[in-house]
Design a protein around this motif. Structure first.
Motif, mmCIF file in Angstrom:
data_model
loop_
_atom_site.group_PDB
_atom_site.id
_atom_site.type_symbol
_atom_site.label_atom_id
_atom_site.label_comp_id
_atom_site.label_asym_id
_atom_site.label_seq_id
_atom_site.Cartn_x
_atom_site.Cartn_y
_atom_site.Cartn_z
ATOM 1 N N CYS A 90 0.831 -1.208 0.000
ATOM 2 C CA CYS A 90 0.000 0.000 0.000
ATOM 3 C C CYS A 90 0.864 1.256 0.000
ATOM 4 N N ASN A 91 0.501 2.201 -0.861
ATOM 5 C CA ASN A 91 1.149 3.506 -0.885
ATOM 6 C C ASN A 91 0.375 4.446 0.044
ATOM 7 N N LEU A 92 1.047 4.959 1.071
ATOM 8 C CA LEU A 92 0.368 5.801 2.062
ATOM 9 C C LEU A 92 -0.201 7.079 1.457
ATOM 10 N N ALA A 93 0.322 7.488 0.299
ATOM 11 C CA ALA A 93 -0.173 8.704 -0.359
ATOM 12 C C ALA A 93 -1.499 8.462 -1.082
ATOM 13 N N ASP A 94 -1.927 7.219 -1.158
ATOM 14 C CA ASP A 94 -3.165 6.837 -1.850
ATOM 15 C C ASP A 94 -4.293 6.702 -0.825
ATOM 16 N N LYS A 95 -5.124 7.728 -0.774
ATOM 17 C CA LYS A 95 -6.144 7.799 0.275
ATOM 18 C C LYS A 95 -7.071 6.589 0.267
ATOM 19 N N ALA A 96 -7.579 6.244 -0.902
ATOM 20 C CA ALA A 96 -8.528 5.125 -0.979
ATOM 21 C C ALA A 96 -7.864 3.825 -0.531
ATOM 22 N N ALA A 97 -6.616 3.652 -0.920
ATOM 23 C CA ALA A 97 -5.895 2.425 -0.541
ATOM 24 C C ALA A 97 -5.693 2.358 0.972
ATOM 25 N N VAL A 98 -5.381 3.489 1.588
ATOM 26 C CA VAL A 98 -5.175 3.500 3.042
ATOM 27 C C VAL A 98 -6.499 3.228 3.760
ATOM 28 N N HIS A 99 -7.575 3.767 3.207
ATOM 29 C CA HIS A 99 -8.878 3.500 3.832
ATOM 30 C C HIS A 99 -9.226 2.015 3.766
ATOM 31 N N ALA A 100 -8.967 1.406 2.638
ATOM 32 C CA ALA A 100 -9.216 -0.035 2.527
ATOM 33 C C ALA A 100 -8.310 -0.815 3.482
ATOM 34 N N LEU A 101 -7.076 -0.356 3.612
ATOM 35 C CA LEU A 101 -6.086 -1.023 4.471
ATOM 36 C C LEU A 101 -6.547 -1.080 5.927
ATOM 37 N N CYS A 102 -7.277 -0.056 6.361
ATOM 38 C CA CYS A 102 -7.647 0.063 7.779
ATOM 39 C C CYS A 102 -8.956 -0.640 8.132
ATOM 40 N N GLU A 103 -9.608 -1.205 7.176
ATOM 41 C CA GLU A 103 -10.862 -1.933 7.411
ATOM 42 C C GLU A 103 -10.618 -3.130 8.339
ATOM 43 N N GLY A 104 -11.394 -3.194 9.425
ATOM 44 C CA GLY A 104 -11.296 -4.347 10.318
ATOM 45 C C GLY A 104 -10.121 -4.326 11.277
ATOM 46 N N VAL A 105 -9.484 -3.153 11.406
ATOM 47 C CA VAL A 105 -8.288 -3.038 12.249
ATOM 48 C C VAL A 105 -8.667 -2.475 13.622
ATOM 49 N N ASP A 106 -8.013 -2.940 14.709
ATOM 50 C CA ASP A 106 -8.302 -2.479 16.073
ATOM 51 C C ASP A 106 -7.330 -1.407 16.570
ATOM 52 N N ALA A 107 -6.119 -1.418 16.065
ATOM 53 C CA ALA A 107 -5.135 -0.395 16.448
ATOM 54 C C ALA A 107 -4.079 -0.331 15.349
ATOM 55 N N ILE A 108 -3.448 0.843 15.235
ATOM 56 C CA ILE A 108 -2.482 1.063 14.155
ATOM 57 C C ILE A 108 -1.119 1.387 14.747
ATOM 58 N N VAL A 109 -0.104 0.684 14.286
ATOM 59 C CA VAL A 109 1.284 0.979 14.632
ATOM 60 C C VAL A 109 1.897 1.562 13.361
ATOM 61 N N HIS A 110 1.991 2.904 13.343
ATOM 62 C CA HIS A 110 2.315 3.603 12.083
ATOM 63 C C HIS A 110 3.812 3.900 11.985
ATOM 64 N N PHE A 111 4.518 3.009 11.310
ATOM 65 C CA PHE A 111 5.965 3.145 11.090
ATOM 66 C C PHE A 111 6.285 3.375 9.618
ATOM 67 N N GLY A 112 5.250 3.625 8.801
ATOM 68 C CA GLY A 112 5.474 3.819 7.366
ATOM 69 C C GLY A 112 5.910 5.237 7.042
ATOM 70 N N GLY A 113 6.392 5.416 5.831
ATOM 71 C CA GLY A 113 6.823 6.726 5.360
ATOM 72 C C GLY A 113 8.322 6.772 5.139
ATOM 73 N N VAL A 114 8.789 7.961 4.739
ATOM 74 C CA VAL A 114 10.219 8.180 4.510
ATOM 75 C C VAL A 114 10.895 8.375 5.865
ATOM 76 N N SER A 115 12.050 7.719 6.079
ATOM 77 C CA SER A 115 12.664 7.719 7.420
ATOM 78 C C SER A 115 13.960 8.520 7.494
ATOM 79 N N VAL A 116 14.258 9.238 6.419
ATOM 80 C CA VAL A 116 15.486 10.053 6.405
ATOM 81 C C VAL A 116 15.166 11.385 5.721
#
Ligand code: 15L
Length: 266
Positions: free
Chosen positions: A51-77
Motif C-alpha cells: 500500500c502507498n500511504l499517499a493513496d487515500k482510498a488504498a489507506v482506507h481499505a487497508l484500515c478496514e477491520g483493524v483495532d489499532a495502528i502501529v504507524h511506522f510507514g513513510g520516509v525515514s530520512v
C-alpha cells in the motif's frame, strides 16, 4: 490476545521487520503494509497488503477491520520536501482519517528525535518543550504529532507519539551512544503504548537506559516504560572511532547530521 487485528505500516523497513516478529504476541492477526514488497504471510496470524500511504482510498481499505495502528510507514530520512509531503504528511492524514472512519481508537506513531533536533546536546528536554525540527523529515514528524493531538481533541482517537532516538542493532557512532534504543526496549515501548489506558496524546522519547541522557520522560510516566538495555556495552567499540571535529553537528545538536542536510536544489 487483547487485539484481534493490529495494522503495522512500514513493515518492510528496518524497524518494521523487527516489529513484524516482536509484536506477534499482542494480536491474533497482524496486517503488514508497505510500499515495498514484503515476505509473504508466514501463517494465519499475518496479512500482507502492499500500500502507498499517499493513496487515500488504498489507506482506507487497508484500515478496514483493524483495532489499532502501529504507524511506522513513510520516509525515514531527510529527502526533498515533495517526497516527504506524499509519504509522511499526506500519509499520516490518510491514516488518521481512516482511523476515524473505521472507529479505530488507538494509534502508535513513529515520531522521531528530529522533531527536536536543533536542541543542543548540553540541554535536557522533556516532551513539553517547543519543537525545533531539524529537517523536512523532522517537520513531517512534528506535523504528525499535531495531527495526533487534533484527532484526539476532536475525535477522541488516542495516540502515543514515540520520539525514537536511534533504533538499530547497535549504536553506529558516538552520537548514538546517547540516542540508542534497543529493539527490546522499542518493543516494550509499543507494548506499553498499546495497553496503557487513557493515554490521550502522549509524547515519549524512545531511548534505552544509556549513560548520557538528553531526554526526560516524566510526562509519559503513566506508560510505565522501563528500558532494560544500555548503549554502554558498545562503548569500547564505538570509542575506537575518531572523535568528531569541534564544529561537527553530530557533536553539537541532538539531531546530529540531519541538522546540516540539504538544501535540495531543483
Ligand atoms: C531517524 O529518525 C531515522 O529514521 C534513523 O534512520 C536515524 O537516523 C535516527 O533518526 C537517528 O537520529 O539516529
Amino acid at each position: 490476545t487483547p487485539f484481534n487485528r493490529l495494522l503495522l505500516t512500514g513493515a518492510a523497513g528496518g524497524l518494521g521487520k523487527v516489529l513484524r516478529e516482536s509484536l506477534r504476541p499482542y494480536a491474533k492477526i497482524i496486517r503488514l503494509s508497505d510500499i515495498a514488497g514484503m515476505e509473504p504471510a508466514a501463517g494465519e496470524h499475518e496479512e500482507v497488503v502492499q500500500c502507498n500511504l499517499a493513496d487515500k482510498a488504498a489507506v482506507h481499505a487497508l484500515c478496514e477491520g483493524v483495532d489499532a495502528i502501529v504507524h511506522f510507514g513513510g520516509v525515514s530520512v531527510e529527502r526533498p520536501f515533495e517526497e516527504i509531503l506524499e509519504a509522511n504528511i499526506k500519509g499520516v492524514f490518510h491514516i488518521y482519517e481512516a482511523a476515524r472512519k473505521h472507529g479505530i481508537k488507538r494509534v502508535i506513531f513513529a515520531s522521531s528525535n528530529h522533531v527536536i533536533g536543533f536542541y543542543n546536546q548540553t540541554e535536557k528536554i522533556d516532551a513539553g518543550v517547543a519543537r525545533r525540527p531539524d529537517s523536512y523529515y523532522g517537520l513531517s514528524k512534528s506535523y504528525g504529532e499535531d495531527m495526533a493531538s487534533f484527532y484526539f481533541d476532536r475525535y477522541g482517537i488516542e495516540t502515543v507519539s514515540l520520539r525514537i532516538g536511534s533504533s538499530f542493532p547497535e549504536p553506529l557512532n558516538r552520537r548514538m551512544m546517547a540516542t540508542y534504543l534497543s529493539y527490546r526496549d522499542l518493543t516494550q515501548l509499543i507494548e506499553r503504548s498499546l495497553f496503557t489506558s487513557n493515554v490521550g496524546h502522549t509524547v515519549v522519547y524512545g531511548a534505552s537506559a544509556n549513560r548520557d541522557v538528553w531526554w526526560d520522560n516524566h510526562m509519559a510516566a503513566h506508560l510505565g516504560y522501563e528500558p532494560q538495555d544500555s548503549s554502554e556495552v558498545f562503548r569500547e567499540k564505538i570509542e575506537q572511532q575518531p572523535p568528531y571535529e569541534p564544529n561537527d553537528p553530530a557533536l553539537i545538536y541532538q539531531g546530529g547530521a540531519f541538522c546540516e542536510a540539504g538544501p535540495f536544489e531543483d
